[in-house]
Scaffold this motif. Structure first.
Motif, short mmCIF file in Angstrom:
data_model
loop_
_atom_site.label_atom_id
_atom_site.label_comp_id
_atom_site.label_asym_id
_atom_site.label_seq_id
_atom_site.Cartn_x
_atom_site.Cartn_y
_atom_site.Cartn_z
N THR A 28 1.10 -1.31 -0.01
CA THR A 28 -0.08 0.05 -0.06
C THR A 28 0.83 1.37 0.02
N CYS A 29 0.25 2.47 -0.22
CA CYS A 29 0.98 3.67 -0.21
C CYS A 29 0.01 4.51 0.00
N ALA A 30 0.34 5.87 0.28
CA ALA A 30 -0.60 6.85 0.91
C ALA A 30 -1.36 6.63 2.18
N ASP A 31 -0.53 6.22 3.06
CA ASP A 31 -1.38 5.75 4.33
C ASP A 31 -2.43 4.60 4.22
N ALA A 33 -4.34 4.67 1.58
CA ALA A 33 -5.42 4.97 0.62
C ALA A 33 -5.16 4.78 -0.73
N GLY A 34 -3.97 4.12 -1.05
CA GLY A 34 -3.47 3.75 -2.40
C GLY A 34 -2.94 2.55 -2.27
N THR A 35 -2.58 2.04 -3.60
CA THR A 35 -1.94 0.54 -3.81
C THR A 35 -0.62 0.58 -4.83
N VAL A 36 0.31 0.10 -4.39
CA VAL A 36 1.28 0.37 -5.30
C VAL A 36 1.27 -0.69 -6.39
N PHE A 37 1.57 -0.48 -7.47
CA PHE A 37 1.92 -1.54 -8.68
C PHE A 37 2.97 -0.85 -9.57
N ILE A 38 3.62 -1.87 -10.15
CA ILE A 38 4.91 -1.54 -10.98
C ILE A 38 4.49 -1.54 -12.40
N GLY A 39 5.18 -0.63 -12.92
CA GLY A 39 4.96 -0.25 -14.50
C GLY A 39 5.23 -1.43 -15.33
N GLY A 43 9.42 -0.81 -14.75
CA GLY A 43 9.65 -1.50 -13.63
C GLY A 43 9.33 -0.41 -12.65
N ARG A 44 9.11 0.79 -12.88
CA ARG A 44 9.00 1.89 -11.61
C ARG A 44 7.66 1.58 -10.88
N LYS A 45 7.78 2.11 -9.51
CA LYS A 45 6.82 1.99 -8.63
C LYS A 45 5.65 3.04 -8.88
N TYR A 46 4.44 2.87 -8.90
CA TYR A 46 3.54 3.93 -8.93
C TYR A 46 2.57 3.61 -7.76
N CYS A 47 1.87 4.83 -7.47
CA CYS A 47 0.83 4.81 -6.20
C CYS A 47 -0.59 5.14 -6.94
#
Length: 136
Positions: A28-31, A33-39, A43-47
């Motif tokens: 997770t990300c944003a405390d 409120a979001g989920t991390v995925f990989i491009g 290969g970059r991490k996004y929220c």
């Protein structure tokens, strides 16, 4: 010798439990409120936000995370161009119908990306609230 064997077995069992938890729970990300995925390409991490929002709120949400809303330039198309797809966001939604905003405006609308098919789409007006934010 028996105590050492019992200790080793205990450590191995605890390690496997920790690894099992890591594979079943998405990052997770944003405390939360979001989920991390990989491009898919970089290969970059996004929220990605867990909730839909309008375009202005998507930009603000990313700003609050000290990040930027995904743009069409982030599609990682290379020299051949995107040809109506965004390879970087290909198949990240587990076949759940989600659209995401991009920071790329066009007149009174903004580009969006269908996360199932990675198809580009000129979105509805920016006040439409059925899009997710993807921050980089």
């Amino acid at each position: 010798m028996r105590k050492i064997l019992i200790l080793i077995c205990g450590v191995v069992m605890m390690s496997s439990a920790v690894f099992a938890d890591d594979t079943t729970t998405p990052e997770t990300c944003a405390d939360g409120a979001g989920t991390v995925f990989i491009g898919s390409v970089s290969g970059r991490k996004y929220c990605m936000s867990n909730n839909d929002m309008n375009w202005w709120n998507a930009i603000s949400w990313c700003d609050a995370l000290k990040k930027h809303l995904f743009s069409m330039d982030d599609c990682e198309c290379g020299n051949t161009g995107c040809k109506d797809i965004c390879p970087e966001l290909k198949n990240i939604s587990d076949n759940v119908f989600h659209w995401t905003w991009t920071s790329t405006p066009i007149n009174t609308t903004a580009y969006g990306v269908n996360l199932v098919h990675a198809g580009l789409h000129v979105s509805d007006p920016r006040n439409k609230e059925h899009r997710r934010a993807i921050c980089k």
